[in-house]
Design a protein around this motif. Structure first.
Motif, PDB file in Angstrom:
ATOM      1  N   GLU A 185      11.547 -22.114  18.162  1.00 34.71           N
ATOM      2  CA  GLU A 185      12.336 -21.726  16.995  1.00 34.71           C
ATOM      3  C   GLU A 185      12.801 -22.921  16.173  1.00 34.71           C
ATOM      4  O   GLU A 185      12.874 -22.863  14.936  1.00 34.71           O
ATOM      5  CB  GLU A 185      13.543 -20.900  17.455  1.00 34.71           C
ATOM      6  N   ARG A 186      13.116 -24.011  16.834  1.00 37.44           N
ATOM      7  CA  ARG A 186      13.675 -25.147  16.108  1.00 37.44           C
ATOM      8  C   ARG A 186      12.676 -25.715  15.102  1.00 37.44           C
ATOM      9  O   ARG A 186      13.060 -26.115  13.994  1.00 37.44           O
ATOM     10  CB  ARG A 186      14.107 -26.222  17.106  1.00 37.44           C
ATOM     11  N   ALA A 189      12.730 -23.549  12.044  1.00 37.07           N
ATOM     12  CA  ALA A 189      13.905 -23.826  11.217  1.00 37.07           C
ATOM     13  C   ALA A 189      13.698 -25.096  10.395  1.00 37.07           C
ATOM     14  O   ALA A 189      14.067 -25.152   9.208  1.00 37.07           O
ATOM     15  CB  ALA A 189      15.140 -23.959  12.098  1.00 37.07           C
ATOM     16  N   PHE A 208       9.861 -17.499   8.230  1.00 38.21           N
ATOM     17  CA  PHE A 208      10.817 -16.708   9.007  1.00 38.21           C
ATOM     18  C   PHE A 208      10.222 -15.366   9.409  1.00 38.21           C
ATOM     19  O   PHE A 208      10.297 -14.954  10.571  1.00 38.21           O
ATOM     20  CB  PHE A 208      12.096 -16.496   8.208  1.00 38.21           C
ATOM     21  N   LEU A 227      18.932 -19.005  13.209  1.00 40.96           N
ATOM     22  CA  LEU A 227      17.780 -18.935  12.319  1.00 40.96           C
ATOM     23  C   LEU A 227      17.999 -17.851  11.258  1.00 40.96           C
ATOM     24  O   LEU A 227      17.626 -18.024  10.090  1.00 40.96           O
ATOM     25  CB  LEU A 227      16.502 -18.661  13.111  1.00 40.96           C
TER      26      LEU A 227
END
Length: 595
Positions: A185-186, A189, A208, A227
């Motif tokens: 996820e990072r 982002a 996204f 997020l």
């Protein structure tokens, strides 16, 4: 000087020259020792890695031969023997992986002090220590941890460059990284941030939505609150969209464990077993849940275990008691301990949990969560990446907690009870006192405290005072130690039907209670009554004590003393006896007719 390289093809060097290690098995053993440098690598772990579930009968002899060859190569003092395995001794300067960890810690400190450019440069240098992909023959769990370390350094380097305003140069790199790590996820982002800053808002939103579809399809979960918050800010057209995850912070290493008990006794085998679980190699953070009835010494056991393995978690040990319902307070305590200023701690539980996971990424921290009420209170503390571990205590079994190692503590036997009382008082107790305490560590500690406070008493004097079940709990109190209060904390958390059945069971004679009799006490169907009974078993207030044609349920003697006290009126007492007699009469009549 020797130099051990794990970051890329596994190599051993001396003075800049590569030295041949030997056979693949020898390379595997040395790689394990290097990864766990200055720690004991258990013999069993090495055997598992070399031969799996079916080692040859000569496995120990063969392993000893490998160690002997490595000692001839490296010097005998380099590898020493421990009671359970072997230790490779090395300095930070001799281990490329330790140099990267040192770079990571230094970069975090620099960024926390505002030296973002220098921190980013340090992280780039750390990434430069990798020399290609990890050896395929290398132990799989070690390879996973090395890859995780590299991803953490890369994430933090990109965060630092985003803080410095780097955007365009990062988009191509991040696009490739996201394609290679679609569930991380990072990176998503970071790519969203870089795109939004360049005015490519629709592409940022597409990143996204693509991630959300992937998460729902593959894992069945939504993206994190962090997020989603970044997505919302981009939708609103915020011009200076800040990175979603980075937060300058000091590299705090909290040491929050309470002191271990000096007179701790018993459970040595279980401590050893769980120590191996917590110090082994993992592909996900280990989660151990220790449950049992009130007063069983769960917290003392977990604290003892945490002290035993704390060297495995050099980045800190966190401890908090939920007291049944205080999840947010514990989350705030943990993120504050890891260096986040109070005014930057999120007020929402899901955001605070996401921040905690971010703070734990790339670190090796032990989290101890005491007195959890249910699985939902535990999940916010579970890290997403390997490196950390979580220890939990609960009065419930928490069998619904995914991936947890569940451990149910047992009562002390007579020998263990006598040993604890002897350690507390300095004198062996009588058998009568041991029996009155029923193997409950809290009761034993209170008995020991009473004897210390009254040196003119013998253990038989105290046993005589505990012989009357109506007043036994009155005596089992010393300072802040109180058996009745401990049981009451569990009783108060029960739903109303469970409280009703619990207190009514105590009014019956001490014989085990079958489901049909519990149904009579609740004036309900047997199926519902048995579900309530099994819930009480999960709370460790009732136990299944007789597995004949039907399961029967009983109570510990001290729990029964507490249960009897909960009867609300004399009328309830009379009604319980009347219902029980009527139910028994019906069963007897049915059995007689069946003959």
């Amino acid at each position: 000087m020797w130099f051990f390289r794990l970051l890329g093809p596994f190599r051993l060097e001396s003075g800049g020259t590569e030295i041949a290690v030997g056979t693949p098995q020898t390379r595997t053993v040395l790689a394990l020792l290097v990864w766990h440098a200055n720690e004991v690598v258990p013999l069993s772990r090495m055997i598992d890695e070399l031969w799996g579930a079916r080692p040859p009968s000569s496995a120990k002899v063969q392993l000893q031969g490998i160690i002997s060859r490595l000692r001839r190569l490296l010097g005998r003092e380099r590898i020493t023997t421990a009671p359970t395995g072997y230790v490779l001794h090395a300095t930070t300067a001799e281990l490329d992986v330790e140099l990267v960890r040192a770079d990571l810690a230094r970069a975090r400190s620099l960024i926390a002090d505002g030296e973002v450019a220098l921190g980013a440069s340090t992280l780039r240098a750390a990434l430069g220590r990798w020399d290609g992909p990890v050896d395929p023959p290398l132990v799989e769990s070690v390879a996973c941890r090395l890859d995780e370390l590299r991803m953490t350094v890369l994430e933090e380097r990109i965060d630092a460059e985003l803080l410095l305003g780097g955007n365009a140069d990062l988009i191509g790199e991040l696009t490739a990284v996201v394609a290679g790590h679609p569930l991380r996820e990072r990176f998503r982002a970071q790519l969203m941030t870089a795109l939004a800053r360049r005015g490519r808002v629709s592409e940022a939103l597409d990143v996204f939505h693509s991630f959300r579809r992937t998460m729902v399809a593959e894992l069945g979960v939504e993206p994190s609150a962090r997020l989603c918050s970044l997505h919302t800010r981009i939708l609103r057209g915020e011009q200076d969209t800040r990175p979603a995850f980075p937060m300058p912070r000091k590299a705090h290493r909290p040491r929050q464990l309470p002191p271990a008990l000096p007179d701790f006794v018993s459970r040595a085998d279980l401590l050893t077993e769980l120590s191996d679980v917590l110090t082994g190699a993992w592909t996900r953070p280990p989660l151990v849940v220790v449950s049992g009835t009130a007063g069983l010494g769960k917290t003392s056991f977990v604290v003892q275990l945490a002290h035993q393995v704390r060297e495995r978690f050099p980045d800190g040990q966190l401890f908090a008691s939920l007291r049944g319902d205080d999840t947010m307070a514990a989350l705030r305590q943990f993120v504050r301990a890891l260096g986040v200023p109070a005014d930057l701690v999120p007020s929402a539980e899901d955001e605070c949990s996401a921040l905690l996971r971010d703070l734990l990424a790339g670190r090796e921290v032990l989290l101890v969560v005491d007195n959890a009420g249910d699985a939902g209170q535990v999940r916010p503390f579970v890290p997403a990446e390997p490196g950390c571990a979580v220890l939990v205590t609960s009065r419930r079994s928490l069998t619904e907690l995914e991936g947890a190692r569940l451990v149910r503590l047992c009562l002390f036997d007579a020998a263990e009870s006598a040993e604890l009382l002897t350690r507390i008082t300095g004198a062996p107790p009588g058998e009568a006192l041991v029996a009155r305490c029923g193997g409950l560590p809290l009761a034993l500690r209170i008995a020991g405290a009473l004897l210390l406070d009254r040196p003119h008493w013998t253990s038989d004097d105290l046993a005589a005072r505990l012989s009357d079940e109506r007043t036994r709990l009155d005596w089992l109190e010393a300072g802040d130690l109180d058996v009745r209060a401990s049981f009451n904390a569990s009783y108060r958390q029960l739903p109303a039907p469970h409280q009703t059945l619990f207190r009514r069971m105590g009014l019956l004679p001490a014989a085990p209670v079958p489901g049909w009799l519990a149904a009579a006490l609740l004036d309900t169907g047997q199926d519902h009554a048995e579900r309530v009974l099994e819930d009480l078993v999960s709370w460790h207030l009732v136990s299944a004590v007789d597995r004949g044609p039907t399961i029967r349920y009983g109570m510990h003697d001290l729990v029964r003393c507490f249960s009897v006290e909960q009867a609300e009126t004399e009328q309830e007492r009379d009604a319980v006896i009347t219902r029980a007699r009527a139910a028994i009469a019906r069963v007897v009549a049915f059995s007689t007719a069946a003959r």
